[in-house]
Design a protein around this motif. Structure first.
Motif, PDB file in Angstrom:
ATOM      1  N   UNK A 213      33.805  38.791  31.500  1.00 22.58           N
ATOM      2  CA  UNK A 213      35.020  39.198  32.192  1.00 22.58           C
ATOM      3  C   UNK A 213      35.851  37.975  32.588  1.00 22.58           C
ATOM      4  N   UNK A 214      37.165  38.060  32.473  1.00 23.17           N
ATOM      5  CA  UNK A 214      38.019  36.916  32.820  1.00 23.17           C
ATOM      6  C   UNK A 214      38.176  36.731  34.328  1.00 23.17           C
ATOM      7  N   UNK A 215      37.982  37.798  35.104  1.00 22.54           N
ATOM      8  CA  UNK A 215      38.091  37.726  36.570  1.00 22.54           C
ATOM      9  C   UNK A 215      36.978  38.546  37.200  1.00 22.54           C
ATOM     10  N   UNK A 216      36.783  38.351  38.494  1.00 27.34           N
ATOM     11  CA  UNK A 216      35.777  39.115  39.231  1.00 27.34           C
ATOM     12  C   UNK A 216      36.137  39.167  40.695  1.00 27.34           C
ATOM     13  N   UNK A 217      35.396  39.984  41.451  1.00 27.75           N
ATOM     14  CA  UNK A 217      35.674  40.054  42.892  1.00 27.75           C
ATOM     15  C   UNK A 217      34.810  39.059  43.666  1.00 27.75           C
ATOM     16  N   UNK A 218      33.758  38.513  43.011  1.00 28.36           N
ATOM     17  CA  UNK A 218      32.946  37.473  43.623  1.00 28.36           C
ATOM     18  C   UNK A 218      32.281  36.670  42.520  1.00 28.36           C
ATOM     19  N   UNK A 219      31.490  35.666  42.920  1.00 24.61           N
ATOM     20  CA  UNK A 219      30.783  34.821  41.962  1.00 24.61           C
ATOM     21  C   UNK A 219      29.301  34.822  42.334  1.00 24.61           C
ATOM     22  N   UNK A 220      28.449  35.146  41.360  1.00 20.55           N
ATOM     23  CA  UNK A 220      27.008  35.254  41.603  1.00 20.55           C
ATOM     24  C   UNK A 220      26.255  34.177  40.835  1.00 20.55           C
ATOM     25  N   UNK A 221      25.280  33.552  41.510  1.00 22.42           N
ATOM     26  CA  UNK A 221      24.457  32.534  40.871  1.00 22.42           C
ATOM     27  C   UNK A 221      22.981  32.847  41.070  1.00 22.42           C
ATOM     28  N   UNK A 222      22.211  32.651  40.012  1.00 27.53           N
ATOM     29  CA  UNK A 222      20.761  32.817  40.052  1.00 27.53           C
ATOM     30  C   UNK A 222      20.134  31.437  39.877  1.00 27.53           C
TER      31      UNK A 222
ATOM     32  N   UNK B 189      29.869  39.083  59.816  1.00 34.88           N
ATOM     33  CA  UNK B 189      30.343  39.302  58.446  1.00 34.88           C
ATOM     34  C   UNK B 189      31.705  39.986  58.458  1.00 34.88           C
ATOM     35  N   UNK B 190      31.855  41.027  59.269  1.00 41.23           N
ATOM     36  CA  UNK B 190      33.114  41.763  59.320  1.00 41.23           C
ATOM     37  C   UNK B 190      34.253  40.895  59.840  1.00 41.23           C
ATOM     38  N   UNK B 191      33.955  40.062  60.854  1.00 37.62           N
ATOM     39  CA  UNK B 191      34.993  39.183  61.399  1.00 37.62           C
ATOM     40  C   UNK B 191      35.438  38.169  60.352  1.00 37.62           C
ATOM     41  N   UNK B 192      34.461  37.626  59.617  1.00 36.93           N
ATOM     42  CA  UNK B 192      34.797  36.674  58.552  1.00 36.93           C
ATOM     43  C   UNK B 192      35.588  37.369  57.450  1.00 36.93           C
ATOM     44  N   UNK B 193      35.187  38.605  57.122  1.00 32.48           N
ATOM     45  CA  UNK B 193      35.903  39.356  56.104  1.00 32.48           C
ATOM     46  C   UNK B 193      37.329  39.656  56.501  1.00 32.48           C
ATOM     47  N   UNK B 194      37.534  39.951  57.780  1.00 34.26           N
ATOM     48  CA  UNK B 194      38.888  40.234  58.276  1.00 34.26           C
ATOM     49  C   UNK B 194      39.725  38.954  58.308  1.00 34.26           C
ATOM     50  N   UNK B 195      39.101  37.845  58.752  1.00 32.60           N
ATOM     51  CA  UNK B 195      39.825  36.576  58.833  1.00 32.60           C
ATOM     52  C   UNK B 195      40.319  36.112  57.465  1.00 32.60           C
ATOM     53  N   UNK B 196      39.541  36.375  56.423  1.00 29.56           N
ATOM     54  CA  UNK B 196      39.865  35.857  55.086  1.00 29.56           C
ATOM     55  C   UNK B 196      40.192  36.986  54.107  1.00 29.56           C
ATOM     56  N   UNK B 197      40.664  38.091  54.638  1.00 32.05           N
ATOM     57  CA  UNK B 197      40.901  39.285  53.830  1.00 32.05           C
ATOM     58  C   UNK B 197      41.844  39.038  52.666  1.00 32.05           C
ATOM     59  N   UNK B 198      42.981  38.400  52.946  1.00 34.88           N
ATOM     60  CA  UNK B 198      44.001  38.216  51.910  1.00 34.88           C
ATOM     61  C   UNK B 198      43.474  37.423  50.721  1.00 34.88           C
ATOM     62  N   UNK B 199      42.595  36.463  50.993  1.00 38.03           N
ATOM     63  CA  UNK B 199      42.001  35.676  49.912  1.00 38.03           C
ATOM     64  C   UNK B 199      40.950  36.486  49.151  1.00 38.03           C
ATOM     65  N   UNK B 200      40.092  37.163  49.888  1.00 38.98           N
ATOM     66  CA  UNK B 200      38.936  37.816  49.268  1.00 38.98           C
ATOM     67  C   UNK B 200      39.334  38.972  48.361  1.00 38.98           C
ATOM     68  N   UNK B 201      40.424  39.681  48.690  1.00 34.61           N
ATOM     69  CA  UNK B 201      40.813  40.818  47.845  1.00 34.61           C
ATOM     70  C   UNK B 201      41.486  40.352  46.551  1.00 34.61           C
ATOM     71  N   UNK B 202      41.844  39.065  46.470  1.00 37.03           N
ATOM     72  CA  UNK B 202      42.439  38.555  45.234  1.00 37.03           C
ATOM     73  C   UNK B 202      41.343  38.278  44.210  1.00 37.03           C
ATOM     74  N   UNK B 203      41.578  38.618  42.936  1.00 34.91           N
ATOM     75  CA  UNK B 203      40.566  38.360  41.907  1.00 34.91           C
ATOM     76  C   UNK B 203      40.240  36.868  41.803  1.00 34.91           C
ATOM     77  N   UNK B 204      38.991  36.596  41.501  1.00 38.17           N
ATOM     78  CA  UNK B 204      38.539  35.225  41.267  1.00 38.17           C
ATOM     79  C   UNK B 204      38.659  34.950  39.770  1.00 38.17           C
ATOM     80  N   UNK B 205      39.337  33.882  39.393  1.00 37.01           N
ATOM     81  CA  UNK B 205      39.496  33.555  37.975  1.00 37.01           C
ATOM     82  C   UNK B 205      38.248  32.860  37.445  1.00 37.01           C
ATOM     83  N   UNK B 206      38.118  32.812  36.125  1.00 37.20           N
ATOM     84  CA  UNK B 206      36.977  32.116  35.527  1.00 37.20           C
ATOM     85  C   UNK B 206      37.024  30.626  35.866  1.00 37.20           C
ATOM     86  N   UNK B 207      38.233  30.055  35.916  1.00 38.10           N
ATOM     87  CA  UNK B 207      38.358  28.638  36.268  1.00 38.10           C
ATOM     88  C   UNK B 207      37.837  28.390  37.680  1.00 38.10           C
ATOM     89  N   UNK B 208      38.147  29.313  38.601  1.00 38.76           N
ATOM     90  CA  UNK B 208      37.647  29.168  39.974  1.00 38.76           C
ATOM     91  C   UNK B 208      36.133  29.342  40.019  1.00 38.76           C
TER      92      UNK B 208
END
Length: 518
Positions: A320-329, A270-289
């Motif tokens: 909210x118009x943006x989020x840090x992740x997307x959750x589905x139930x 998990x940490x390696x994946x988080x480090x590899x994709x850090x620049x993307x993950x810290x960017x807010x996720x838009x509602x369109x995304x």
């Protein structure tokens, strides 16, 4: 010891629930001791003492109460508490505990003097707007419109710093204070407007006062600029890195991503994946995304289980118009059909190259006849998959849906095994142009019998959910989780299929998702 005097039992007084087994000498007085700041043990002791002296002391507040006894609270604080309990209450005496103790010594109600009365703040300026809000965040309606963002940002930063220092109590205190300010209908301009409001401790009030008078809090600025806070904030922004790990790395001299990459520290998947994709993950996720991810998840779920239901939860459900992740139930209207669904969905997503990382945990929830056991953490026990999605950028999203579905179906039929290594290789080939971004996505599967509770729990906000559980435990003697609601007094589970039913069980007015942004 002074021998107890024999008393005649007056059976003519009914409704004396607070004096079972004791003579009620003063039926015109109904007393209630406020536990706030008094403490449970002292309140119990004083209540029993009053009952033995012949006073009617109620264990719960009701409209029949004539005297409210408080310790270390102002009149404004008690009024705010009363307003959160009973609407349209009658007049009651608000008295300091000194009146109660003097009455106990005298063996009868002493005359109420000015010194016994709780004082209310007198405001000379009529135009100064004062506020009154209920004590629990789950009783309040909090939209995304925040009139006090400067104040709440300051308190939230101190809460975040407390979390990074693993001081949960301080963190929750700051979060609760910020939540009170978030729900106010106008901006706070003077400290007098805050008198009587709940959850505003001395520390929070000092920070608010500093911001109002100086434009900023010296404590907040010092925290924001501290090397430790800046380093831990960066390190914990890596997916899979918690406060303990970040603190350990900081003590090893690591403060930046560059230092971490060159440190030789062994990272888990998990940490390696988080480090590899850090620049993307810290960017807010838009509602369109988020909606684009929803289309992919729906396609995956319905391809392996037609009739299943997928709900977008979290901040996006709250508006909210943006989020840090997307959750589905995810659920299915037929109980049991959801079993085994997650592994098939993950296999589908991996085969089609949508997953850069995934970790699945099984459902470990068991309903005990004697009520739910205390969980090891606040996390629920649904089957879930924490993932990092590879989401195509806008030009790829515009491809024909029918053509893409046909291609994906053909690929699925010819791919007997799920291979995350194949996905990673595909990702590496596209890395040069990188027509995609990495997005954090959580998938949760719930049985339909628990779906109402799961939807409530996964909608948030985090503090709103915490306050719901606190209300359930403290005010209703119930245990609430994302799985069930258990009545500890009746020793039974309270069933519900919708969020509205759960609020009704808790004796709360229903709050829609858009007003749960505490």
């Amino acid at each position: 010891m002074v021998p107890l005097k024999r008393r005649k039992v007056l059976s003519s007084h009914t409704g004396n629930t607070g004096n079972t087994g004791n003579e009620c000498k003063f039926p015109g007085l109904v007393l209630f001791l406020l536990e706030r700041k008094m403490g449970t043990s002292r309140r119990v002791f004083l209540s029993e003492l009053g009952k033995k002296k012949g006073f009617r002391v109620e264990d719960e507040f009701s409209e029949s109460v004539t005297h409210v006894i408080s310790e270390n609270n102002s009149g404004d604080e008690v009024i705010a508490w009363l307003d959160s309990q009973v609407k349209g209450r009658g007049l009651v005496h608000l008295l300091d505990v000194s009146w109660y103790t003097e009455s106990m010594r005298a063996g009868l109600p002493v005359d109420i003097q000015h010194r016994h009365k709780l004082q209310q703040q007198q405001t000379e300026e009529a135009e100064t707007e004062t506020f009154s809000v209920p004590s629990y965040a789950c009783q309040r309606r909090t939209t995304l419109e925040n009139h006090n963002s400067v104040l709440t940002d300051a308190l939230s930063l101190l809460a975040e710093n407390a979390e990074l220092s693993e001081e949960e109590g301080r963190s929750v205190a700051f979060r609760r204070a910020a939540a009170v300010l978030k729900c106010l209908p106008a901006a706070v301009t003077d400290m007098t407007q805050l008198r009587g409001l709940p959850c505003l401790g001395d520390h929070s009030l000092r920070v608010i006062k500093d911001v109002l008078e100086n434009g900023a809090s010296s404590e907040v600025e010092a925290t924001k600029n501290s090397e430790r806070f800046k380093a831990l904030k960066v390190l914990t922004s890596i997916f899979g890195v918690g406060a303990k790990t970040a603190d350990r790395w900081f003590r090893d001299g690591i403060q930046t991503l560059t230092q971490l990459r060159g440190s030789g520290h062994t990272l888990n998947r998990a940490q390696q994946a988080g480090l590899d994709h850090y620049d993307d993950i810290i960017q807010p996720v838009s509602r369109a995304e988020a909606e684009a991810v929803r289309e992919i998840v729906e396609r995956a779920v319905l391809s392996v289980l037609p009739g299943a239901q997928i709900s977008l939860t979290g901040g996006f459900r709250r508006g909210k118009p943006t989020g840090h992740d997307v959750d589905f139930l995810i659920t299915h209207p037929e109980e049991g059909r959801e079993e085994g669904l997650m592994s098939k969905v993950v296999c589908w997503l991996e085969t089609q190259g949508f997953l850069l990382y995934q970790k699945t945990t099984r459902n470990s929830y068991l309903e005990a006849k004697d009520g739910p056991a205390r969980p090891a953490s606040n996390m629920d026990r649904f089957e879930r998959c924490l993932t990092i999605f590879r989401l195509s950028k806008e030009e790829e999203k515009k491809k024909g849906g029918a053509e893409l579905t046909e291609t994906l179906t053909e690929n699925l039929q010819t791919a007997p095994l799920c291979s995350s290594s194949r996905v990673q290789q595909g990702g590496d080939r596209e890395e040069g142009g990188k027509p995609w971004r990495a997005v954090r996505v959580d998938l949760v599967v719930s049985p339909i019998s628990q779906f109402g509770f799961a939807l409530l729990g996964w909608t948030g906000s985090k503090l709103f959910e915490r306050e719901l559980r606190r209300w359930a435990g403290h005010e209703k003697s119930m245990s609430l989780s994302s799985h069930a609601l258990y009545d500890n007094k009746q020793s039974r589970y309270l069933r519900a299929t919708t969020e509205e039913e759960i609020f009704a069980h808790l004796g709360l007015e229903y709050v829609p998702p858009s007003e749960r942004n505490a």
